[in-house]
Write an enzyme that holds these catalytic residues in place. Structure first.
Site, PDB file in Angstrom:
ATOM      1  N   GLU A  55      11.779   1.731  -3.818  1.00  0.00           N
ATOM      2  CA  GLU A  55      11.546   3.102  -3.338  1.00  0.00           C
ATOM      3  C   GLU A  55      12.345   3.373  -2.065  1.00  0.00           C
ATOM      4  O   GLU A  55      12.800   4.498  -1.840  1.00  0.00           O
ATOM      5  CB  GLU A  55      10.033   3.327  -3.123  1.00  0.00           C
ATOM      6  N   GLU A  89      11.339  -7.031  -9.102  1.00  0.00           N
ATOM      7  CA  GLU A  89      10.570  -5.867  -9.532  1.00  0.00           C
ATOM      8  C   GLU A  89      11.458  -4.956 -10.386  1.00  0.00           C
ATOM      9  O   GLU A  89      12.231  -4.158  -9.828  1.00  0.00           O
ATOM     10  CB  GLU A  89      10.095  -5.081  -8.321  1.00  0.00           C
ATOM     11  N   TRP A 149       0.810  -1.226   0.000  1.00  0.00           N
ATOM     12  CA  TRP A 149       0.000   0.000   0.000  1.00  0.00           C
ATOM     13  C   TRP A 149       0.835   1.265   0.000  1.00  0.00           C
ATOM     14  O   TRP A 149       0.289   2.360  -0.094  1.00  0.00           O
ATOM     15  CB  TRP A 149      -0.948  -0.015   1.206  1.00  0.00           C
ATOM     16  N   GLY A 160       4.737   1.148 -10.984  1.00  0.00           N
ATOM     17  CA  GLY A 160       3.883   2.332 -10.981  1.00  0.00           C
ATOM     18  C   GLY A 160       3.865   3.074 -12.306  1.00  0.00           C
ATOM     19  O   GLY A 160       3.397   4.203 -12.388  1.00  0.00           O
ATOM     20  N   HIS A 181      12.636  -2.591  -0.814  1.00  0.00           N
ATOM     21  CA  HIS A 181      11.820  -2.121  -1.932  1.00  0.00           C
ATOM     22  C   HIS A 181      12.590  -1.031  -2.685  1.00  0.00           C
ATOM     23  O   HIS A 181      13.312  -0.243  -2.067  1.00  0.00           O
ATOM     24  CB  HIS A 181      10.475  -1.578  -1.416  1.00  0.00           C
ATOM     25  N   GLY A 217       1.421  -2.950  -6.240  1.00  0.00           N
ATOM     26  CA  GLY A 217       1.207  -1.640  -5.647  1.00  0.00           C
ATOM     27  C   GLY A 217      -0.185  -1.117  -6.000  1.00  0.00           C
ATOM     28  O   GLY A 217      -1.175  -1.405  -5.325  1.00  0.00           O
ATOM     29  N   GLY A 218      -0.257  -0.361  -7.091  1.00  0.00           N
ATOM     30  CA  GLY A 218      -1.484   0.346  -7.482  1.00  0.00           C
ATOM     31  C   GLY A 218      -2.742  -0.514  -7.427  1.00  0.00           C
ATOM     32  O   GLY A 218      -3.751  -0.118  -6.827  1.00  0.00           O
TER      33      GLY A 218
HETATM   34  C1  PEP Z   1       5.224  -2.168  -5.896  1.00  0.00           C
HETATM   35  O1  PEP Z   1       4.822  -1.289  -5.157  1.00  0.00           O
HETATM   36  O2  PEP Z   1       6.044  -2.975  -5.459  1.00  0.00           O
HETATM   37  C2  PEP Z   1       4.706  -2.236  -7.268  1.00  0.00           C
HETATM   38  C3  PEP Z   1       5.079  -3.231  -8.029  1.00  0.00           C
HETATM   39  O3  PEP Z   1       3.856  -1.235  -7.658  1.00  0.00           O
HETATM   40  P1  PEP Z   1       2.873  -1.248  -8.958  1.00  0.00           P
HETATM   41  O4  PEP Z   1       2.125  -2.543  -8.920  1.00  0.00           O
HETATM   42  O5  PEP Z   1       2.002  -0.052  -8.781  1.00  0.00           O
HETATM   43  O6  PEP Z   1       3.756  -1.173 -10.169  1.00  0.00           O
END
Ligand code: PEP
Length: 248
Positions: free
Chosen positions: A96, A166, A10, A172, A94, A233-234
């Site tokens: 971010e 990822e 989230w 995102g 992550h 994520g989204g």
């Molecule tokens: C994430 O937050 O790890 C992610 C993959 O985000 P999204 O699904 O929005 O790309």
């Protein structure tokens, strides 16, 4: 047979009442699934969400955890604090966190070791930047992240570890790695785990794909041989979409 995982991240979204509303919207619809359902929520709602999901099959986890148990680390959360509220899962590394909060392969490693010491399960995130993929060095980059993250991590700790691949350029952005590219990298990660540990660990470790996973692409991704689930994520913010992902 590896149990699939759908994990929501989230990020910095939702208040406690919005979190409860989300759980009300999904709990009956995911209760019979064979998929492991996880949601990594903001720290302000960890305890209330943990309590609210008691008796369900929804696992609540933290988005980050510090590698020290206590000390002068303003704004951080320690493994003891997570255990204090019965939270036994956390994301580590992550992209971010790596990009905006100076997380490095070394701090990621320290965090994993500390989580293991406290019996906290980890979803380790790895992945390359766009310019690294354009230079065709994505495998070297991910290999280095994996090798450094698991320094001194023993084979017997691996039932507490999930890996999420990822690619940063897919997070995102609405751009998903093709299912073939994602599966190829995940197979590569699995082979690196075999090199570092053994065949049994590499066959059993669950490796997720993350990067714009949504109801429209989840089935194709999940049908790949090596992809064991999604870190989302989204599309994890809307109850209906999340239910579609879990029941892919
Ligand atoms: C994430 O937050 O790890 C992610 C993959 O985000 P999204 O699904 O929005 O790309």
């Amino acid at each position: 047979m590896r149990k699939p995982v759908i994990a929501g991240n989230w990020k910095m979204h939702k208040t406690i009442s919005e979190g409860f509303e989300f759980i009300d919207g999904i709990k009956d619809k995911v209760k019979d699934t064979d998929v492991e359902v996880m949601i990594f929520v903001p720290c302000t709602m960890l305890k209330s969400m943990k309590d609210y999901t008691k008796g369900t099959n929804i696992v609540i986890g933290a988005q980050n955890m510090h590698f020290e148990e206590k000390g002068a680390f303003t704004g951080e959360i320690s493994p003891l604090m997570l255990k204090d509220i019965n939270v036994k899962n956390t994301l580590i590394g992550h992209s971010e966190r790596r990009e905006y909060f100076n997380e490095t392969d070394e701090t990621v490693n320290k965090k994993i070791l500390k989580a293991m010491e406290h019996d906290i399960d980890v979803v380790l995130c790895v992945g390359e930047k766009l310019e690294e993929r354009e230079k065709n060095i994505e495998k070297e980059v991910v290999k280095e992240q994996i090798v450094k993250a698991f320094a001194d991590v023993s084979a017997k700790m691996f039932d507490k570890i999930v890996i999420a691949y990822e690619p940063i350029w897919a997070i995102g952005t609405g751009k998903t790695a093709s299912s073939k590219d994602a599966d190829e990298m995940i197979a590569f990660i699995r082979s690196e785990i075999e090199n570092l540990y053994n065949d049994e660990i590499s066959e059993n470790v669950r490796i997720l794909y993350g990067g714009s996973v949504k109801p429209a692409n989840v089935e194709e991704l999940m049908n790949q041989d090596d992809i064991d689930g999604g870190l989302v994520g989204g599309a994890s913010l809307e109850a209906e979409q999340f239910v579609e992902l879990v029941n892919f």
